[in-house]
Design a protein around this motif. Structure first.
Motif, PDB file in Angstrom:
ATOM      1  N   MET A   7      28.229   5.888 138.202  1.00  0.00           N
ATOM      2  CA  MET A   7      28.939   7.072 138.180  1.00  0.00           C
ATOM      3  C   MET A   7      28.928   8.108 137.778  1.00  0.00           C
ATOM      4  O   MET A   7      29.175   9.106 138.110  1.00  0.00           O
ATOM      5  N   MET A   8      28.014   8.861 137.504  1.00  0.00           N
ATOM      6  CA  MET A   8      26.966   9.783 136.445  1.00  0.00           C
ATOM      7  C   MET A   8      26.825  10.676 138.447  1.00  0.00           C
ATOM      8  O   MET A   8      26.643  11.924 138.353  1.00  0.00           O
ATOM      9  N   ALA A   9      26.926   9.682 139.626  1.00  0.00           N
ATOM     10  CA  ALA A   9      26.418  10.174 141.396  1.00  0.00           C
ATOM     11  C   ALA A   9      27.270  10.636 141.297  1.00  0.00           C
ATOM     12  O   ALA A   9      27.427  11.369 142.850  1.00  0.00           O
ATOM     13  N   SER A  10      28.246   9.855 140.944  1.00  0.00           N
ATOM     14  CA  SER A  10      30.008  10.233 141.238  1.00  0.00           C
ATOM     15  C   SER A  10      30.618  11.711 141.367  1.00  0.00           C
ATOM     16  O   SER A  10      30.289  12.433 140.775  1.00  0.00           O
ATOM     17  N   ASP A  11      31.700  11.949 142.494  1.00  0.00           N
ATOM     18  CA  ASP A  11      32.097  13.019 142.114  1.00  0.00           C
ATOM     19  C   ASP A  11      33.335  13.193 141.530  1.00  0.00           C
ATOM     20  O   ASP A  11      34.032  13.616 141.223  1.00  0.00           O
ATOM     21  N   VAL A  12      33.880  11.906 141.969  1.00  0.00           N
ATOM     22  CA  VAL A  12      35.101  11.220 140.719  1.00  0.00           C
ATOM     23  C   VAL A  12      34.600  10.078 140.411  1.00  0.00           C
ATOM     24  O   VAL A  12      34.375   9.372 141.092  1.00  0.00           O
ATOM     25  N   VAL A  13      35.697   9.282 139.385  1.00  0.00           N
ATOM     26  CA  VAL A  13      35.494   8.032 139.224  1.00  0.00           C
ATOM     27  C   VAL A  13      36.786   8.047 138.851  1.00  0.00           C
ATOM     28  O   VAL A  13      37.830   8.178 137.975  1.00  0.00           O
ATOM     29  N   ALA A  14      37.469   6.502 139.678  1.00  0.00           N
ATOM     30  CA  ALA A  14      38.855   6.693 138.902  1.00  0.00           C
ATOM     31  C   ALA A  14      39.046   4.667 138.554  1.00  0.00           C
ATOM     32  O   ALA A  14      38.618   4.115 138.899  1.00  0.00           O
ATOM     33  N   GLY A  15      40.570   4.265 137.785  1.00  0.00           N
ATOM     34  CA  GLY A  15      40.041   3.341 137.266  1.00  0.00           C
ATOM     35  C   GLY A  15      41.530   3.415 136.916  1.00  0.00           C
ATOM     36  O   GLY A  15      42.537   4.184 136.648  1.00  0.00           O
ATOM     37  N   MET A  16      41.408   2.378 136.079  1.00  0.00           N
ATOM     38  CA  MET A  16      43.571   2.730 135.152  1.00  0.00           C
ATOM     39  C   MET A  16      42.721   2.778 133.968  1.00  0.00           C
ATOM     40  O   MET A  16      42.773   3.963 133.456  1.00  0.00           O
ATOM     41  N   THR A  17      42.969   1.195 132.870  1.00  0.00           N
ATOM     42  CA  THR A  17      42.925   2.038 131.677  1.00  0.00           C
ATOM     43  C   THR A  17      42.281   0.983 130.853  1.00  0.00           C
ATOM     44  O   THR A  17      42.030   0.503 130.137  1.00  0.00           O
ATOM     45  N   THR A  18      40.658   1.314 131.563  1.00  0.00           N
ATOM     46  CA  THR A  18      39.437   0.331 130.933  1.00  0.00           C
ATOM     47  C   THR A  18      38.482   1.054 130.068  1.00  0.00           C
ATOM     48  O   THR A  18      37.846   2.274 130.250  1.00  0.00           O
ATOM     49  N   VAL A  19      37.286   0.413 129.545  1.00  0.00           N
ATOM     50  CA  VAL A  19      36.858   0.597 128.974  1.00  0.00           C
ATOM     51  C   VAL A  19      35.799   1.927 129.595  1.00  0.00           C
ATOM     52  O   VAL A  19      35.148   3.132 129.506  1.00  0.00           O
ATOM     53  N   LEU A  20      35.245   1.430 130.592  1.00  0.00           N
ATOM     54  CA  LEU A  20      34.832   1.775 131.755  1.00  0.00           C
ATOM     55  C   LEU A  20      34.790   3.592 131.676  1.00  0.00           C
ATOM     56  O   LEU A  20      34.390   4.569 132.014  1.00  0.00           O
ATOM     57  N   LEU A  21      36.347   3.842 131.921  1.00  0.00           N
ATOM     58  CA  LEU A  21      37.191   5.154 132.239  1.00  0.00           C
ATOM     59  C   LEU A  21      36.666   5.745 131.042  1.00  0.00           C
ATOM     60  O   LEU A  21      36.217   7.229 130.730  1.00  0.00           O
TER      61      LEU A  21
END
Length: 111
Positions: A7-21
């Motif tokens: 996640m920290m190396a990504s330009d953007v993190v995409a998802g729905m409605t998760t704890v991960l977001l």
């Protein structure tokens, strides 16, 4: 967790409605919550707090992703919202109280 470095190396993190977001936001990652065709209230706190870019209409997906990836001012605004986010006062106490309440509800007294 191998996901955090990704996640920290990504330009953007995409998802729905998760704890991960939520975790991605608190790590300072530019985040897109994709909920095309959402019916009912948006349950992701990060969206309500202005920490994410959000997609509710599928037709907006490309434009929102382009903004999240390439608009440095918009990215900076989201990162500032993330940095300014603070947990509600007493939230840790309320979580502990709820755990205690639930554990008391499930306790079975043996004779």
């Amino acid at each position: 967790d191998p996901i955090r470095p990704l996640m920290m190396a990504s330009d953007v993190v995409a998802g729905m409605t998760t704890v991960l977001l939520m975790e991605a936001c608190f790590l300072g990652c530019v985040t897109v919550s994709m909920q095309p065709g959402l019916c009912g209230p948006d349950i992701l706190p990060a969206n309500r707090m202005g920490m994410t870019f959000s997609v509710y209409d599928p037709a907006d997906t490309e434009a929102v992703l382009a903004t999240a990836l390439f608009d440095e001012r918009a990215r900076a605004e989201k990162k500032k919202a993330m940095a300014d986010a603070r947990p509600a006062q007493g939230s840790d106490r309320r979580v502990l109280e709820e755990i205690e309440r639930l554990s008391n509800c499930r306790r079975i007294d043996k004779p």
